[in-house]
Design a protein around this motif. Structure first.
Motif, PDB file in Angstrom:
ATOM      1  N   SER A   1      -1.708  20.382  -0.924  1.00 20.48           N
ATOM      2  CA  SER A   1      -1.018  19.120  -1.424  1.00 20.48           C
ATOM      3  C   SER A   1      -1.956  18.015  -1.254  1.00 20.48           C
ATOM      4  O   SER A   1      -1.931  16.232  -1.913  1.00 20.48           O
ATOM      5  CB  SER A   1       0.441  18.697  -1.705  1.00 20.48           C
ATOM      6  OG  SER A   1       0.699  19.184  -0.462  1.00 20.48           O
ATOM      7  N   ARG A   2      -2.642  17.575   0.237  1.00 18.38           N
ATOM      8  CA  ARG A   2      -2.480  15.983   0.307  1.00 18.38           C
ATOM      9  C   ARG A   2      -3.701  15.510  -0.416  1.00 18.38           C
ATOM     10  O   ARG A   2      -3.693  14.417  -0.430  1.00 18.38           O
ATOM     11  CB  ARG A   2      -3.218  16.567   2.067  1.00 18.38           C
ATOM     12  CG  ARG A   2      -1.869  16.318   2.947  1.00 18.38           C
ATOM     13  CD  ARG A   2      -2.309  16.571   4.188  1.00 18.38           C
ATOM     14  NE  ARG A   2      -0.378  16.667   5.066  1.00 18.38           N
ATOM     15  CZ  ARG A   2      -1.269  17.957   5.783  1.00 18.38           C
ATOM     16  NH1 ARG A   2      -2.645  19.601   5.976  1.00 18.38           N
ATOM     17  NH2 ARG A   2      -0.726  18.120   6.911  1.00 18.38           N
TER      18      ARG A   2
ATOM     19  N   ARG B   1       1.129  22.767   1.680  1.00 18.18           N
ATOM     20  CA  ARG B   1       0.801  21.321   2.016  1.00 18.18           C
ATOM     21  C   ARG B   1      -0.287  20.864   2.192  1.00 18.18           C
ATOM     22  O   ARG B   1      -0.854  19.898   1.658  1.00 18.18           O
ATOM     23  CB  ARG B   1       1.795  21.191   2.904  1.00 18.18           C
ATOM     24  CG  ARG B   1       3.141  21.874   2.631  1.00 18.18           C
ATOM     25  CD  ARG B   1       3.976  20.622   3.070  1.00 18.18           C
ATOM     26  NE  ARG B   1       5.395  21.152   2.379  1.00 18.18           N
ATOM     27  CZ  ARG B   1       6.326  20.163   1.984  1.00 18.18           C
ATOM     28  NH1 ARG B   1       6.415  18.968   2.101  1.00 18.18           N
ATOM     29  NH2 ARG B   1       7.881  21.347   2.005  1.00 18.18           N
TER      30      ARG B   1
ATOM     31  N   ASP C   1      -1.785  15.027  -4.662  1.00 14.65           N
ATOM     32  CA  ASP C   1      -0.467  14.481  -5.306  1.00 14.65           C
ATOM     33  C   ASP C   1       0.018  13.068  -4.340  1.00 14.65           C
ATOM     34  O   ASP C   1       0.709  12.205  -5.271  1.00 14.65           O
ATOM     35  CB  ASP C   1       1.127  14.976  -3.916  1.00 14.65           C
ATOM     36  CG  ASP C   1       1.918  14.776  -4.408  1.00 14.65           C
ATOM     37  OD1 ASP C   1       2.841  15.327  -5.530  1.00 14.65           O
ATOM     38  OD2 ASP C   1       2.790  14.614  -3.556  1.00 14.65           O
TER      39      ASP C   1
ATOM     40  N   TYR D   1       5.009  19.409 -13.798  1.00 18.05           N
ATOM     41  CA  TYR D   1       4.795  19.044 -12.061  1.00 18.05           C
ATOM     42  C   TYR D   1       5.629  19.247 -10.530  1.00 18.05           C
ATOM     43  O   TYR D   1       5.355  20.027 -10.276  1.00 18.05           O
ATOM     44  CB  TYR D   1       3.919  17.943 -11.974  1.00 18.05           C
ATOM     45  CG  TYR D   1       3.130  18.223 -10.400  1.00 18.05           C
ATOM     46  CD1 TYR D   1       1.923  18.735 -10.181  1.00 18.05           C
ATOM     47  CD2 TYR D   1       3.116  16.980 -10.152  1.00 18.05           C
ATOM     48  CE1 TYR D   1       1.368  18.461  -8.668  1.00 18.05           C
ATOM     49  CE2 TYR D   1       2.764  16.634  -9.018  1.00 18.05           C
ATOM     50  CZ  TYR D   1       1.670  16.841  -7.688  1.00 18.05           C
ATOM     51  OH  TYR D   1       1.541  16.615  -6.670  1.00 18.05           O
TER      52      TYR D   1
ATOM     53  N   THR E   1       0.089  22.187  -5.231  1.00 20.61           N
ATOM     54  CA  THR E   1       0.863  22.270  -4.021  1.00 20.61           C
ATOM     55  C   THR E   1       2.181  22.077  -3.637  1.00 20.61           C
ATOM     56  O   THR E   1       2.309  21.579  -2.819  1.00 20.61           O
ATOM     57  CB  THR E   1       0.984  20.025  -4.814  1.00 20.61           C
ATOM     58  OG1 THR E   1       1.816  20.792  -5.955  1.00 20.61           O
ATOM     59  CG2 THR E   1      -0.129  19.689  -5.714  1.00 20.61           C
TER      60      THR E   1
ATOM     61  N   ARG F   1       8.196  24.588  -3.415  1.00 19.90           N
ATOM     62  CA  ARG F   1       8.906  23.919  -1.600  1.00 19.90           C
ATOM     63  C   ARG F   1       9.694  24.487  -1.153  1.00 19.90           C
ATOM     64  O   ARG F   1      10.421  24.338  -1.137  1.00 19.90           O
ATOM     65  CB  ARG F   1       8.446  22.848  -1.869  1.00 19.90           C
ATOM     66  CG  ARG F   1       6.901  22.217  -1.385  1.00 19.90           C
ATOM     67  CD  ARG F   1       6.819  20.543  -1.139  1.00 19.90           C
ATOM     68  NE  ARG F   1       5.609  20.751  -1.492  1.00 19.90           N
ATOM     69  CZ  ARG F   1       5.313  19.529  -1.192  1.00 19.90           C
ATOM     70  NH1 ARG F   1       5.560  18.628  -1.617  1.00 19.90           N
ATOM     71  NH2 ARG F   1       3.738  19.916  -1.740  1.00 19.90           N
TER      72      ARG F   1
ATOM     73  N   MET G   1       6.435  22.177  -8.412  1.00 23.20           N
ATOM     74  CA  MET G   1       6.185  21.659  -7.197  1.00 23.20           C
ATOM     75  C   MET G   1       7.430  21.630  -5.876  1.00 23.20           C
ATOM     76  O   MET G   1       7.684  23.175  -4.761  1.00 23.20           O
ATOM     77  CB  MET G   1       5.916  20.353  -6.553  1.00 23.20           C
ATOM     78  CG  MET G   1       5.489  20.192  -5.241  1.00 23.20           C
ATOM     79  SD  MET G   1       4.452  18.213  -5.500  1.00 23.20           S
ATOM     80  CE  MET G   1       5.854  17.555  -5.680  1.00 23.20           C
TER      81      MET G   1
END
Length: 177
Positions: free
Chosen positions: A106-107, A103, A110, A152, A99, A160, A156
């Motif tokens: 991750s939709r 992106r 997440d 997590y 994720t 990012r 993440m």
């Protein structure tokens, strides 16, 4: 120069003797609370039934040690914690990396994971007992859930948070992007 530092330390109260005692300062509050609770129970202001005083805890630990049960129970706990920790870290790292890196990827997971994160750990207990039975698996699963979400989110956010310029520089040296 050394003399000035020596006098400065003395004036601020951080001499050699206090510096050696500094690690012990962290024990003052817990020891004070334990002693206070012991006195509250001894004075009869509380029965100590729900939260036993330190003397009762010490006596119970001593009895378990003398009977040889303490080592058995400690080993069982360490196995549960170890398995739950490894499972939670593995799942949190994999999903956090996926994720965090994409992106688009991750939709899907997440939003659901963020909703599940809001559920208190104690609320999982009845579900885990229904799903996994009453033996070791629900205990391990509860530990794994407790470990999963911080790992997590940390993985993440770390992925990012990598500066795009660093990624581009690595790609220019032949690293896969």
């Amino acid at each position: 120069m050394v003399d000035v530092l020596h006098h400065t330390r003395r004036a601020s109260g951080t001499g050699p003797r206090l510096t050696r005692l500094r690690p012990l300062q962290g024990f003052l509050l817990p020891l004070g609370l334990a002693l206070g609770w012991e006195l509250v129970v001894a004075a009869g202001w509380n029965s100590g039934r729900l939260l036993p005083p330190p003397s009762v805890v010490w006596d119970t630990l001593s009895d378990l040690w003398a009977q040889g049960d303490l080592v058995h129970h400690a080993q069982a706990t360490l196995v549960r914690v170890g398995l739950g920790f490894v499972a939670g870290v593995a799942a949190g790292t994999v999903l956090g990396a996926v994720t965090g890196y994409s992106r688009t990827a991750s939709r899907l997971p997440d939003p659901s994971l963020q909703a599940l994160r809001a559920i208190p750990s104690i609320a999982w207990v009845p579900l885990f007992i229904l799903w996994f039975g009453i033996f070791e698996t629900p205990k391990i699963a509860l530990i794994a859930v407790g470990v999963f979400f911080p790992v997590y989110l940390g993985v993440m956010d770390a992925i990012r948070g990598v500066d795009r310029k660093i990624v581009e520089a690595a790609a220019s040296f032949g690293c896969p992007a």
